[in-house]
Scaffold this active site. Sequence first.
Site, PDB file in Angstrom:
ATOM      1  N   ASN A  44       0.827  -1.200   0.000  1.00 15.17           N
ATOM      2  CA  ASN A  44       0.000   0.000   0.000  1.00 15.17           C
ATOM      3  C   ASN A  44       0.862   1.251   0.000  1.00 15.17           C
ATOM      4  O   ASN A  44       1.964   1.276   0.555  1.00 15.17           O
ATOM      5  CB  ASN A  44      -1.012  -0.001   1.153  1.00 15.17           C
ATOM      6  CG  ASN A  44      -0.379  -0.073   2.527  1.00 15.17           C
ATOM      7  OD1 ASN A  44       0.668  -0.667   2.703  1.00 15.17           O
ATOM      8  ND2 ASN A  44      -1.031   0.543   3.501  1.00 15.17           N
ATOM      9  N   VAL A  45       0.367   2.272  -0.670  1.00 18.47           N
ATOM     10  CA  VAL A  45       1.052   3.557  -0.770  1.00 18.47           C
ATOM     11  C   VAL A  45       0.030   4.635  -0.450  1.00 18.47           C
ATOM     12  O   VAL A  45      -0.867   4.910  -1.250  1.00 18.47           O
ATOM     13  CB  VAL A  45       1.636   3.773  -2.189  1.00 18.47           C
ATOM     14  CG1 VAL A  45       2.320   5.131  -2.276  1.00 18.47           C
ATOM     15  CG2 VAL A  45       2.600   2.654  -2.554  1.00 18.47           C
ATOM     16  N   GLU A  46       0.156   5.211   0.741  1.00 20.09           N
ATOM     17  CA  GLU A  46      -0.813   6.220   1.160  1.00 20.09           C
ATOM     18  C   GLU A  46      -0.425   7.589   0.631  1.00 20.09           C
ATOM     19  O   GLU A  46       0.696   7.809   0.145  1.00 20.09           O
ATOM     20  CB  GLU A  46      -0.912   6.236   2.692  1.00 20.09           C
ATOM     21  CG  GLU A  46      -1.489   4.946   3.235  1.00 20.09           C
ATOM     22  CD  GLU A  46      -1.651   4.937   4.741  1.00 20.09           C
ATOM     23  OE1 GLU A  46      -2.305   4.023   5.237  1.00 20.09           O
ATOM     24  OE2 GLU A  46      -1.102   5.846   5.411  1.00 20.09           O
ATOM     25  N   CYS A  55      -4.057   0.762  -2.556  1.00 18.82           N
ATOM     26  CA  CYS A  55      -3.986  -0.476  -1.787  1.00 18.82           C
ATOM     27  C   CYS A  55      -2.847  -1.341  -2.332  1.00 18.82           C
ATOM     28  O   CYS A  55      -2.431  -1.190  -3.480  1.00 18.82           O
ATOM     29  CB  CYS A  55      -5.293  -1.248  -1.884  1.00 18.82           C
ATOM     30  SG  CYS A  55      -6.719  -0.422  -1.153  1.00 18.82           S
ATOM     31  N   GLU A  57      -3.025  -4.327  -3.272  1.00 22.39           N
ATOM     32  CA  GLU A  57      -3.497  -5.107  -4.415  1.00 22.39           C
ATOM     33  C   GLU A  57      -3.432  -4.290  -5.708  1.00 22.39           C
ATOM     34  O   GLU A  57      -3.256  -4.849  -6.791  1.00 22.39           O
ATOM     35  CB  GLU A  57      -4.928  -5.599  -4.187  1.00 22.39           C
ATOM     36  CG  GLU A  57      -5.080  -6.514  -2.981  1.00 22.39           C
ATOM     37  CD  GLU A  57      -5.383  -5.748  -1.694  1.00 22.39           C
ATOM     38  OE1 GLU A  57      -4.942  -4.586  -1.544  1.00 22.39           O
ATOM     39  OE2 GLU A  57      -6.060  -6.316  -0.830  1.00 22.39           O
ATOM     40  N   CYS A 103     -10.130  -5.087   0.222  1.00 26.53           N
ATOM     41  CA  CYS A 103     -11.304  -4.215   0.292  1.00 26.53           C
ATOM     42  C   CYS A 103     -12.171  -4.463  -0.955  1.00 26.53           C
ATOM     43  O   CYS A 103     -11.779  -5.183  -1.878  1.00 26.53           O
ATOM     44  CB  CYS A 103     -10.886  -2.745   0.395  1.00 26.53           C
ATOM     45  SG  CYS A 103     -10.301  -2.011  -1.151  1.00 26.53           S
ATOM     46  N   CYS A 106     -10.600  -3.621  -4.329  1.00 30.20           N
ATOM     47  CA  CYS A 106      -9.546  -4.552  -4.728  1.00 30.20           C
ATOM     48  C   CYS A 106     -10.102  -5.914  -5.105  1.00 30.20           C
ATOM     49  O   CYS A 106      -9.533  -6.604  -5.940  1.00 30.20           O
ATOM     50  CB  CYS A 106      -8.505  -4.648  -3.628  1.00 30.20           C
ATOM     51  SG  CYS A 106      -7.545  -3.124  -3.516  1.00 30.20           S
TER      52      CYS A 106
HETATM   53 ZN   LIG Z   1      -8.122  -2.212  -1.521  1.00 27.36          ZN
END
Ligand SMILES: [Zn+2]
Length: 151
Positions: A44-46, A55, A57, A103, A106
């Site tokens: 994940n890369v916020e 996300c 995925e 989620c 994804c």
């Molecule tokens: Zn996701």
Amino acid sequence: MDIDWTALRAAAVDVARRAYAPYSRLRVGAAGLTGDGLVVTGCNVENASFGLTLCAECGLVSALHATAPSPAPATAPLKVPVKVPVLVAVAVVAGDGDPLLPCGRCRQLLQEAGGPSLLVDTANGPLPLSELLPAAFGGADVAARREAGAS
Ligand SMILES: [Zn+2]
């Protein structure tokens, strides 16, 4: 096909360490296995805007497409299909190494990358994606409902 879930989960744990999660502090790693035996990963890369957060995925699916052989010269029309490897198994973990379910967005991404039979690692063992995303929306729905004249 034998799936080494321990190795797949270990690859997800490894890539989770590369996550950029300063806001949620929830590192996530995802590792997918293709029918050809290739393992692709993503983390994940916020983003400070939150809405732009990717996300794990998402990164995995992008990496999957990046593994596809170049199908045609760069000048070829976009309609030339790219032969992307198909995912057969996916493990998603949090930074603690335990499985984390994808989620909703994804699940939809994974549906197009692996189809309903894609196996997803869960705390209770692998499940086909069709159980996590029943009655999925797909490309056939788009084609069936496209307005006349569109291509
Ligand atoms: Zn996701």
